[in-house]
Motif scaffolding. Structure first.
Motif, PDB file in Angstrom:
ATOM      1  N   LEU B  80       0.799  -1.239   0.000  1.00 32.32           N
ATOM      2  CA  LEU B  80       0.000   0.000   0.000  1.00 32.32           C
ATOM      3  C   LEU B  80       0.828   1.283   0.000  1.00 32.32           C
ATOM      4  CD1 LEU B  80      -3.080  -0.450   2.374  1.00 32.32           C
ATOM      5  CD2 LEU B  80      -3.023  -0.472  -0.122  1.00 32.32           C
ATOM      6  N   ALA B  81       1.901   1.309   0.774  1.00 29.92           N
ATOM      7  CA  ALA B  81       2.652   2.571   0.913  1.00 29.92           C
ATOM      8  C   ALA B  81       3.154   3.033  -0.454  1.00 29.92           C
ATOM      9  CB  ALA B  81       3.804   2.401   1.901  1.00 29.92           C
ATOM     10  N   HIS B  84       0.378   4.100  -2.658  1.00 31.65           N
ATOM     11  CA  HIS B  84       0.061   5.497  -2.317  1.00 31.65           C
ATOM     12  C   HIS B  84       0.984   6.455  -3.079  1.00 31.65           C
ATOM     13  CE1 HIS B  84      -0.778   9.061   0.173  1.00 31.65           C
ATOM     14  NE2 HIS B  84       0.528   9.234   0.140  1.00 31.65           N
ATOM     15  N   ARG B  88      -0.099   9.184  -6.005  1.00 29.05           N
ATOM     16  CA  ARG B  88       0.238  10.606  -5.925  1.00 29.05           C
ATOM     17  C   ARG B  88       1.114  11.046  -7.090  1.00 29.05           C
ATOM     18  NH1 ARG B  88      -2.444  14.075  -2.312  1.00 29.05           N
ATOM     19  NH2 ARG B  88      -3.632  12.633  -1.035  1.00 29.05           N
ATOM     20  N   PRO B 121      -8.582   2.468  -0.230  1.00 29.85           N
ATOM     21  CA  PRO B 121      -8.012   3.793   0.093  1.00 29.85           C
ATOM     22  C   PRO B 121      -6.926   4.249  -0.883  1.00 29.85           C
ATOM     23  CG  PRO B 121      -8.092   2.404   2.065  1.00 29.85           C
ATOM     24  CD  PRO B 121      -8.481   1.537   0.908  1.00 29.85           C
ATOM     25  N   MET B 122      -6.226   3.284  -1.505  1.00 28.94           N
ATOM     26  CA  MET B 122      -5.117   3.679  -2.384  1.00 28.94           C
ATOM     27  C   MET B 122      -5.395   3.395  -3.859  1.00 28.94           C
ATOM     28  SD  MET B 122      -3.351   4.707   0.190  1.00 28.94           S
ATOM     29  CE  MET B 122      -2.636   4.361   1.814  1.00 28.94           C
ATOM     30  N   THR B 389       6.705  11.101  -4.516  1.00 31.60           N
ATOM     31  CA  THR B 389       5.610  12.073  -4.613  1.00 31.60           C
ATOM     32  C   THR B 389       4.642  12.021  -3.447  1.00 31.60           C
ATOM     33  OG1 THR B 389       4.537  10.385  -5.928  1.00 31.60           O
ATOM     34  CG2 THR B 389       5.550  12.207  -7.120  1.00 31.60           C
ATOM     35  N   GLY B 390       4.540  10.871  -2.804  1.00 32.99           N
ATOM     36  CA  GLY B 390       3.492  10.709  -1.799  1.00 32.99           C
ATOM     37  C   GLY B 390       3.990  10.804  -0.379  1.00 32.99           C
ATOM     38  N   GLY B 391       5.290  11.020  -0.223  1.00 32.68           N
ATOM     39  CA  GLY B 391       5.841  11.185   1.116  1.00 32.68           C
ATOM     40  C   GLY B 391       5.957   9.908   1.923  1.00 32.68           C
ATOM     41  N   ALA B 392       5.565   8.767   1.352  1.00 35.99           N
ATOM     42  CA  ALA B 392       5.684   7.503   2.076  1.00 35.99           C
ATOM     43  C   ALA B 392       7.085   6.951   1.820  1.00 35.99           C
ATOM     44  CB  ALA B 392       4.611   6.514   1.628  1.00 35.99           C
TER      45      ALA B 392
END
Lengths: 520, 520
Positions: B80-81, B84, B88, B121-122, B389-392
């Motif tokens: 998922l991370a 995400h 993004r 969610p993603m 891009t997504g900060g994860a």
């Protein structure tokens, strides 16, 4: 006092004094609050799966929940697989998951996601704190949920402003939301009647789960079996078993559906004692889904919400079996003659049985290699065994961290397949950081060997190039000694049974983490 | 032909010919179908975050989606991370996620979970295939979604029986569900009018995103800036930028909110070109949430659904700027005099600028160390840069795998902070397995240094023992050379700028994966 400080105070009031953490910016006020709470031990994981797996291992051995600290939706995502395993072990856990400040969520910053939605599939209880003043109440409820019997996964989403704005310590109850219920007298008497007929009893299996697998409860089960002639079994994988010499040996249903079906083939009655009706781990085109025969009657003696030990005692009383010598006591001889030469699955089991330290903790994620271990390892010196319950491989490395944190005076021996070990390999660093007393044994068969078997189970053709590329861990082989060294853990590769035994002996004598790579 | 085979045929028909995979039992029929599809390249990741991050990196460079193959809810959870991050980045991706057979889901086997709920969610699109005969149609729709512009995350849940039961190949369209729309003439003319007044133009910033950051579009932006006096900027982190000498240098908004606000302080107009209104990455107690001033007017020239290049060309046409020499062309001298001695952030940027291979691919997850790199690296030989891009964090190691698979003839240089690199460290093994041409540079500052800064940003006290235990990667230090060796990648530790430059030079000359640990 800000919201975070009120939360940490509440956690400590609820005896949650370990926080496995992988925080980010949105959690900095919470980190700061932890920093000023000397009663709280913070254990860093370099990946969130380590954090959640450690909380699971901790719960199983400490019998109380730890907190985790995770960074927004993606951080929680990384933790999900081991939260799943924990949920399937009925472990309690308080997840504190950071979220953007409430007035920033709608701005949809890069790390934004629906954190509650990520949490829900693997949690029993999910809530987002909506103000700093509500933070201690929400925390108390999360702790109450996690402390329930059976344990629950409580996930509290903490918007950053609720962490930093002023709050009040609050003094809310953190008592368990659910405690165990008394034995069901009717069920006890019904099962006593069922077992009073010898022939019926011999066609009955007691399927034990939960605390029924602790030594003192298993002893009662052994008396029931001896007195009535019924059989005993456990689910294939269990949260915690107390095994070893002098204890009643309860054999698990085999993982593979055929073997499990064979074990229950003659059972006309299945009595659930803290267990669920057994089902195939996976469905296969031409194999059954349920383990018991279609004409087998399933009875529930106790669920996990009941006082299982008292239930078994009530059944022993009803049967008049208090003075019966328990069946299936492990009394096998101490093994002194250890095997030599190339490793075989049976020889490995023998060495582990001989050298498992007394009162040690076995962390069981050996997957293919360890399938037959339980036939031998019940003869070891008494030990606890915690197993991967949810099938999401990548649990053992992190569960070992948690078990060792829970029981600093006990040696942890983690038996892990090489494929499994890679998912949370970062757990090695946490072992080094905390100087945990863990011996990690990696069974390096250099493949997802279970899947090689499963491919055959599906009835397909021999694996070709693409399949081999997805099932074999070769080209290159993993070098586990270097991986361990990289994380600060001393390691050793062994290829013979003699060297394996010697490496285990050395590990047993010294404290601290080490890794043994056994090349199969 | 079974459902899996029909699906693989459909994927290939939709030009999805790479499958990043980490399969389990429920996916064995799909594995078997991949096995018999020679046109499909299967790349194994030893952790699912590697799989999804690789699919993201692949999309950014190949400009078409890859498939991923994941094992039920927990396997998807682990992915998922980086899904995400991909979302993004507007990367398209087709996730095939195994699920229990439809008649086994309700039996709630250990690995059971609500897979759709984990996906949602993603993902932009989620569906569970309900029969083998529907599998190719569902697959075609997933491919259509993933191939849309902007890209979409399509997650198809595949119950095992739908994979093994008979199906028909089907011949369903895999054409993109959404393609780019023509430029909005009204908006183009309105912005042209806005920019026709010199003073207004000088108080206007064009915020460029998406393909506006490719060289040929950026060149048009440069003409607009030169012709009108407006300013150019990009979002802090972008899916892909073409940078380097001879190209228009578009400076990103700084990651830190104060710097970003300062950059837009004098802008009375903000014109969005494939970008979103900029917001603070995180909220802080006493800092603004939005980057532009409250009185700044925000205009949308083009969203990611529009033909951004054609839009910029239309604006150039409307302004009569076709023959204008672009502003901000990077024409700086080739650096020959390299720094020596202990590493500093500026010196590192200089060395990377000097030694970035022409037509290379920079994977940017250097976090704290790299904050100022872009001030220097636009002077390097022309290269592509893909950013988290997504900060994860935990993206770079895996995105490098995907970028290298997409572009086997280009050198990939992955700049990754040590904290970030640990989350998907298993990506190293995929680099070794596939012999990918990747140089991984680890910036070993031995802490989550960004969080040290963020703790201070929050206005809290100095870090104490608990905070240090959560923010510092010490006691022990990670030994990256050993970690790399363990995964089959040769590595080298360097501590001076001379050695860093030499190590990069050697890496540039040779093909294949290697790792350089730069101790800060």
């Amino acid at each position: 006092m800000n919201g975070s400080e009120a939360m940490v105070k509440t956690l400590l009031a609820g005896a949650v004094d370990i926080c496995f953490a992988n925080p980010g910016t949105s959690e900095m006020h919470f980190v700061s609050a932890l920093d000023r709470a000397p009663g709280m031990r913070c254990v860093l994981g370099l990946f969130e799966g380590v954090v959640s797996g450690a909380a699971d291992g901790y719960y199983r051995m400490a019998e109380k929940p730890a907190a985790t600290l995770l960074h927004l939706g993606p951080g929680l995502g990384n933790a999900l697989a081991n939260i799943h395993n924990a949920k399937r072990a009925n472990s309690g856990m308080v997840n504190i998951v950071g979220q953007h400040a409430l007035d920033h969520i709608h701005n949809n910053a890069p790390l934004n996601s629906d954190v509650e939605a990520v949490a829900r599939p693997m949690s029993h209880w999910v809530k987002t704190t909506m103000s700093a003043s509500q933070a201690p109440l929400d925390t108390a409820e999360a702790v109450s949920q996690a402390r329930s019997t059976p344990g629950r996964i409580a996930t509290l989403v903490l918007p950053a402003n609720c962490a930093w704005e002023p709050s009040d310590p609050g003094h809310y109850s953190t008592a368990p939301a659910q405690t165990t219920a008394a034995p069901l007298t009717e069920s006890v008497l019904a099962i006593a009647r069922l077992l009073s007929d010898r022939k019926t009893a011999e066609a009955t299996t007691l399927l034990l789960g939960g605390v029924a697998l602790r030594a003192k409860s298993a002893l009662l089960a052994g008396k029931i079996a001896a007195h009535t002639g019924c059989k005993l079994a456990s689910e294939p994988r269990n949260p915690r078993l107390e095994r070893g010499r002098g204890r009643v040996n309860i054999m698990p249903l085999p993982f593979a559906v055929d073997g499990a079906v064979a074990m229950l083939k003659d059972s006309k009655h299945l009595v659930l004692v803290g267990s669920a009706s057994p089902v195939a781990f996976f469905a296969y085109p031409n194999k059954p889904r349920m383990i018991q025969q279609p004409d087998c009657q399933v009875h529930t003696l106790a669920t996990l919400t009941h006082d299982i030990h008292a239930t078994l005692q009530a059944l022993v009383d009803a049967l008049g079996a208090n003075n019966t010598v328990p069946a299936q006591l492990s009394t096998g001889p101490i093994i002194t003659d250890l095997p030599s030469g190339a490793p075989t699955v049976e020889h490995i089991g023998t060495v582990i049985t001989a050298l498992m330290p007394e009162n040690g903790i076995m962390v069981e994620e050996s997957v293919t290699t360890g399938r037959q271990f339980s036939k031998l390892t019940h003869q070891a010196a008494p030990y606890d065994c915690i197993e991967i319950t949810g099938g999401a491989i990548g649990w053992g490395m992190s569960a070992a961290v948690g078990a060792a944190v829970a029981c600093p005076d006990r040696k942890v021996v983690a038996l892990i397949g090489d494929g499994s070990a890679m998912y949370t390999v970062q757990g090695l660093w946490s072992m080094a950081r905390e100087q945990l007393d863990v011996t990690v044994v990696i069974f390096a068969n250099r493949s997802y060997k279970i899947l090689r078997g499963e491919l055959a189970n599906m009835g397909g053709p021999e694996a070709g190039e693409n399949a081999k590329r997805m099932l074999d861990l070769d080209r290159p082989y993993l070098d586990w000694v270097s991986i361990a060294r990289g994380h600060g853990v001393p390691g050793q590769q062994v290829t013979t049974m003699e060297d394996f035994a010697n490496a285990l002996r050395v590990a047993n004598k010294e404290k601290g983490p080490r890794l043994i790579e056994l090349v199969m």
